[in-house]
Design an enzyme around this catalytic site. Sequence first.
Site, mmCIF file in Angstrom:
data_model
loop_
_atom_site.group_PDB
_atom_site.id
_atom_site.type_symbol
_atom_site.label_atom_id
_atom_site.label_comp_id
_atom_site.label_asym_id
_atom_site.label_seq_id
_atom_site.Cartn_x
_atom_site.Cartn_y
_atom_site.Cartn_z
ATOM 1 N N LYS A 222 3.245 0.797 -1.591
ATOM 2 C CA LYS A 222 3.113 0.837 -3.007
ATOM 3 C C LYS A 222 4.512 0.798 -3.943
ATOM 4 C CE LYS A 222 -1.393 2.943 -3.499
ATOM 5 N NZ LYS A 222 -2.140 4.093 -3.884
ATOM 6 N N ARG A 256 -3.755 6.741 4.255
ATOM 7 C CA ARG A 256 -4.645 5.315 4.137
ATOM 8 C C ARG A 256 -3.330 4.354 4.140
ATOM 9 N NH1 ARG A 256 -5.136 2.099 -0.143
ATOM 10 N NH2 ARG A 256 -6.988 0.896 -0.176
#
Length: 279
Positions: A222, A256
């Site tokens: 991210k 995740r």
Amino acid sequence: MSVMKFGDKSLDLSLPHVMGILNVTPDSFSDGGQHNSLEAALRQAEKMLEDGASFIDIGGESTRPGAAEVSEQEELDRVLPAVEAIAQRFDTIISVDTSTPSVMLESAKLGAGLINDVRALERDGAVAAAAQTGLPVCLMHMRGTPKDMQQSPSYDALIEDVEQYLLERVAIAEAAGIQREQILLDPGIGFGKSLVHNATLLNYTQRFVDLGFEVLIGVSRKTMIGDILGVPVDQRLYGTMGANASTYLKGARIFRVHDVKPHVDMLKVMHQIEESRNA
Ligand code: 7PJ
């Protein structure tokens, strides 16, 4: 042992687990064509399972900052063939990354084991649909919508705001018949948060664990990692592993990620060390 049931499968959540990300959006498998893309998705799922993933998280909606919404039919058309094919071929837990009631219901019929909703069941009909499936749910915190969430996010009191929101969503889920033991919490890294917000939430992972829930973290590749390291998305693995390692030590149990093998190895070693006592 803290065992959680995901459909017909059970998982010991005293151990760390890796959730492999499988995007089934048109931009994820660029060479196009329905059949080709399903084949590619299956190959990717197979690889992630060989590498030790406990879950395959299938998502047909891009929730990247600025992403446009996808229609319900489009999402069904993307997600259901992948859920069906993976459920038929592999012995794994299928997580559906969706906020759409029909996608929850249809995926559950095809064998999904977890509903992973970045909108924490806020869409009309989502709480009832999730409850109807009988499956566990992951409730994630988001401030705003994917379209506008990164436009100067601000909080009065970050940790308290996120905690209060998640507990409100837990209460609503429970009122609809979803058991407390079937609920995972996720602080929602990158969803309406600045770098400092994201880092603070990760640092306070234990706060969410102390509420009595298993915590899932999604930080893979991210912007947060890119901002700290100043690197593009294809160079964020080591940084991602640092973030995940840090939250494992603070009690997170499901990670995740895009890169399954490095995380499986890292978490095995970390778990061994954390569990070792003066032998
Ligand atoms: C997350 C997610 C996350 C959960 C996405 C991306 C954006 N589900 N789905 N947590 N992120 N539970 O992977 O960059 O952080 S999509």
